[in-house]
Scaffold this active site. Structure first.
Site, short mmCIF file in Angstrom:
data_model
loop_
_atom_site.label_atom_id
_atom_site.label_comp_id
_atom_site.label_asym_id
_atom_site.label_seq_id
_atom_site.Cartn_x
_atom_site.Cartn_y
_atom_site.Cartn_z
N THR A 14 56.92 -6.90 -43.39
CA THR A 14 56.45 -5.54 -43.15
C THR A 14 56.80 -5.08 -41.74
O THR A 14 56.99 -5.89 -40.84
CB THR A 14 54.91 -5.45 -43.28
OG1 THR A 14 54.31 -6.13 -42.17
CG2 THR A 14 54.42 -6.05 -44.59
N ALA A 61 50.23 -7.75 -38.01
CA ALA A 61 50.40 -6.34 -38.40
C ALA A 61 49.29 -5.89 -39.33
O ALA A 61 48.92 -4.70 -39.34
CB ALA A 61 51.76 -6.15 -39.07
N SER A 63 53.55 -10.34 -43.77
CA SER A 63 53.31 -9.26 -42.79
C SER A 63 54.02 -9.61 -41.49
O SER A 63 54.34 -10.77 -41.24
CB SER A 63 51.80 -9.17 -42.50
OG SER A 63 51.41 -10.28 -41.68
N ASP A 64 54.24 -8.62 -40.65
CA ASP A 64 54.69 -8.97 -39.31
C ASP A 64 53.47 -9.51 -38.56
O ASP A 64 52.33 -9.43 -39.03
CB ASP A 64 55.35 -7.76 -38.61
CG ASP A 64 56.28 -8.19 -37.49
OD1 ASP A 64 57.16 -7.43 -37.11
OD2 ASP A 64 56.10 -9.34 -37.00
N TYR A 65 53.71 -10.01 -37.39
CA TYR A 65 52.75 -10.78 -36.60
C TYR A 65 51.47 -9.97 -36.31
O TYR A 65 51.53 -9.02 -35.54
CB TYR A 65 53.43 -11.15 -35.29
CG TYR A 65 52.86 -12.32 -34.55
CD1 TYR A 65 51.68 -12.21 -33.84
CD2 TYR A 65 53.52 -13.55 -34.53
CE1 TYR A 65 51.17 -13.28 -33.12
CE2 TYR A 65 53.02 -14.63 -33.82
CZ TYR A 65 51.83 -14.49 -33.12
OH TYR A 65 51.33 -15.55 -32.41
#
Ligand code: GLC
Length: 751
Positions: A258, A295, A291-293
């Site tokens: 994401t 996020a 997900s991104d970190y």
């Protein structure tokens, strides 16, 4: 199911039987009934907590030499609460953690190890914007293959690449990580990376999962400020920002990530439209989404989630299967299921996709297959990898200017090498350089020159730093340069000035570098001056390009950067790269890209400052250097013919470009085809890249390049979001950059 029945031994036996019978089949046959049976059997043994555990990813720590693993991670893993780890590599570190997951948990489900292997793992290639400048799909694929060889040898199963965000704003630091501004070039490059990382068989232990990121629209961050709001019209979203991601799905990408940003009011990590309607329902993506970190958690700051529990609900229901470092699934999913805000089925689906991926990698056959210390030692920094990196550094460097044939240099010349990046071995490998070495492994420009000229013929002075505004040591540099035949200036940005969280409001050379160039040019009006640039974004070179005789854009050229640059400077390699992104005259023109719309008041090129036209009072509309531009040491002449001026849905037009090398050097030319749909139901870009081929032509020789135009090349998403090619008039040209006149036309007829 009565869990007490499933004693660890019995459970493992059942899992073993599943895996054993499964191992008789290639672990990549995701669709086979047997495969589904294995997953069903394993999931039938899992508790809800263990399923939730698969949807959580945590990061290893970092010490000065590499990743460390906190005890807290070890506990989480032992409790079966971790499906994947990031920022952990090496055969030893991954094996240690894998042993906990496989031998100390109830079901022994292996971990995934992910890492940002973006443009190389140990052997670092030019940054991705540089690799894009090569327009060499085979070279790009090879760079990803080599990265996968090295990364997989160090225990990594999964790379968080390719980044396929279209970017048209040089203020945005992450423009360095992608393939630039064009949807066609970006889509072709996206496919090449996926194929390179994943190879033909994910069950092989030298292939890694790829990850298309950041879905979606991240490159359109307002004002080029990282993580900023993204508002993209439907037409632009479907015709520009989504296609490279679809290209990765068509190439079989295993995972998606994401984006941090909101897209049109909905944060990506809670965006049903993106991850259910588009990615799965429309594109039929079968892999899993991470997900991104943190996020997911950030949806609170977006003002979209009330708290972390709400964020966990939004993400899981939107189809985000794995939470990277947010620690929200572990904390809240069980409660959300009890409260019927998330269904068990949704969590089962997320867990299933993650388990399928682990099976595809063969981790249930042998969970330690990537953690092999012997293979690790034998694999990294192989000579063939370093040679490929050297070739890539040369192929990625764009010759922007070369007045009076200043380049190439003959080795008998006395060279003044000045500037803060002349001996640099740190920034040269760029941002997101994974396990790359910044402490001496990289070949600096200075070291690259030493392969060609005697040390006594290289007069070196730093002159100034990259970004300090304290007066540098200009005078010493000027003194040094007095005896030189030619002056090389190695200038640019520090690697920290691009990449994540590295946006700039100015795209000028930082610090006093421009002043230094002015000083050198003023002192030596009769000496040839070459500006060698290392930077992670298009720069405003509107002053500098008037002060020097030649300019070479090398981006951050990687571990073998200095060697590849020297190969160009001395003519061993004839530069062929072309810009994948526009270089503006000034930041005030941004966003500026080659295929903008005509507007209702386009300027007339012969009268650019006409009143009441779409122009500026203080600058031409044109950029300093356009997309697709790049010089060679030789010249190429084109003769273009087409076999028809009428196209129907059942026919095609064959375009033949005969290119002759009329200069003094053998060389490669990137032959580009641009098409303009003159009238259509949504306004057309003034041109669109629709094909390119890179050909090597010996001096004095000619080669034919053929493009076949069909209606597929003319399709776009219309107002109803249908991909259509509309009948009407088209024009096209074939050439070595995007700013050439149209030379041919054709008519698309209904039938
Ligand atoms: C970062 C980046 C993403 C990267 C991830 C893991 O914040 O946005 O591109 O893959 O975290 O390091």
């Amino acid at each position: 199911m009565n869990n007490s029945f499933f004693t660890p031994i019995c459970t493992k036996l059942l899992v073993f039987v599943c895996c054993f019978s499964f191992a008789q089949k290639k672990t990549t046959e995701v669709n086979s009934q047997l495969f589904k049976l294995q997953i069903d059997s394993l999931m039938s043994l899992m508790t809800l907590e263990e399923k939730i555990g698969q949807t959580a990813m945590y990061s290893g720590g970092w010490d000065k030499t590499g990743p460390t693993i906190s005890d807290h991670n070890r506990t989480y893993i032992r409790e079966g609460n971790v499906g994947a780890m990031l920022n952990v590599y090496s055969a030893k570190a991954t094996k240690n953690l894998q042993k906990i997951a496989v031998e100390e948990t109830r079901l022994g489900i292996p971990l995934l190890f992910g890492y940002d292997v973006i443009h190389g793992h140990r052997t670092i290639f030019p940054i991705n914007l540089g690799m894009a400048a090569s327009w060499d799909l085979e070279l790009i694929k090879q760079s990803a293959r080599i990265a996968a060889e090295e990364a997989s040898a160090e225990g990594i199963h999964w790379t968080f690449a390719p980044m396929v965000d279209i970017a048209r704003d040089p203020r945005w630091g992450r423009i360095s990580e992608g393939a630039g501004e064009d949807v066609y070039l970006g889509s072709q490059i996206a496919k090449a990376y996926v194929k390179g990382f994943q190879g033909d068989d994910l069950a092989a232990n030298n292939t890694v999962l790829a990850c298309a990121k950041h879905f979606a629209g991240y490159g359109a961050a307002q004002a080029g400020r990282d993580y900023h709001t993204v508002d993209i019209g439907t037409n632009e979203l479907w015709n520009t920002y989504l296609p490279p991601f679809e290209a990765t799905v068509n190439a079989g990408v295993a995972t998606f990530m994401t984006a941090f940003n909101e897209l049109n009011g909905i944060p990506a990590s809670g965006n049903n439209f993106l991850f259910r309607e588009v990615l799965r329902d429309t594109w039929d993506f079968k892999g899993f989404v991470v997900s991104d970190y943190t996020a997911i958690n950030e949806m609170i700051s977006h003002g979209f989630a009330t708290n972390e529990k709400d964020a966990a609900r939004l993400a899981m229901n939107a189809g985000i299967d794995m939470d990277m470092m947010g620690n929200v699934n572990k904390q809240y999913l069980k409660e959300l299921i009890t409260e019927e805000k998330v269904t068990k089925q949704t969590v089962d689906e997320a867990c299933r996709k993650i388990l399928e991926t682990k099976f595809k990698l063969g981790l249930f056959d042998d969970p330690y297959r990537y953690s092999n210390a012997t293979r690790e030692k034998e694999t990294i920094y192989k000579k063939e990898y370093l040679d490929a990196a050297r070739k890539s550094a040369a192929a990625a460097s764009v010759l922007l200017k070369n007045d009076n044939k200043t380049l190439p240099i003959t080795p008998d010349k006395k060279i003044a090498l000045l500037g803060p990046l002349a001996k640099d071995e740190e920034s040269i490998i760029g941002n997101w350089a994974a396990a790359g070495d910044r402490t001496g492994k990289a070949v600096s420009i200075y070291e690259g020159l030493l392969e060609y000229v005697d040390k006594r013929n290289i007069l070196y002075a730093k002159g100034c730093t990259i970004d300090s505004t304290e007066a540098g040591n200009f005078d010493q540099a000027i003194r040094i340069a007095k005896d030189a035949d030619i002056i090389l200036l190695a200038m640019g940005e520090h690697y920290h000035m691009s990449g994540e969280a590295a946006s700039r409001t100015s795209i000028k050379l930082p610090g006093l570098q421009s002043e230094f160039i002015k000083k050198v040019a003023a002192e030596f009006p009769d000496k040839p001056i070459v500006l060698i640039l290392m930077n992670g974004r298009p720069l405003d070179l509107s002053e500098e390009h008037l002060l020097v005789d030649a300019m070479l854009e090398t981006w951050f050229p990687g571990t073998m950067g200095g060697a590849g640059i020297a190969d160009i400077l001395f003519g061993t390699y004839n530069p062929s790269a072309k810009l994948p992104v526009t270089f503006p005259r000034t930041i005030g023109q941004v966003p500026i890209y080659y295929n903008m719309k005509s507007t209702g008041r386009p300027i007339t090129p012969s009268h650019p400052s006409e009143d009441y036209k779409s122009n500026y009072l203080d600058s031409p509309n044109t950029p300093l250097y356009t997309f697709g531009y790049g010089l060679s040491y030789t010249d190429f002449e084109y003769e273009v013919t087409a076999n028809s001026t009428v196209l129907t849905p059942l026919s095609s037009i064959q375009v033949t470009a005969e290119i002759t090398n009329t200069g003094d050097y053998d060389g490669e030319e990137i032959v580009q085809l641009y098409i303009h749909d003159k009238v259509r139901s949504t306004t057309p870009p003034v041109k669109e890249l629709k094909g390119f081929q890179k050909v090597f032509i010996k001096k004095g020789e000619s080669k034919k390049v053929i493009f076949t135009i069909t209606t597929d090349d003319l399709k776009f998403y219309n107002q109803q979001l249908k991909q259509v090619a509309e009948p009407g008039e088209f024009e096209f040209f074939v050439g070595g950059n995007s700013e050439l006149p149209y030379t041919h036309h054709f008519k698309l007829e209904e039938k």
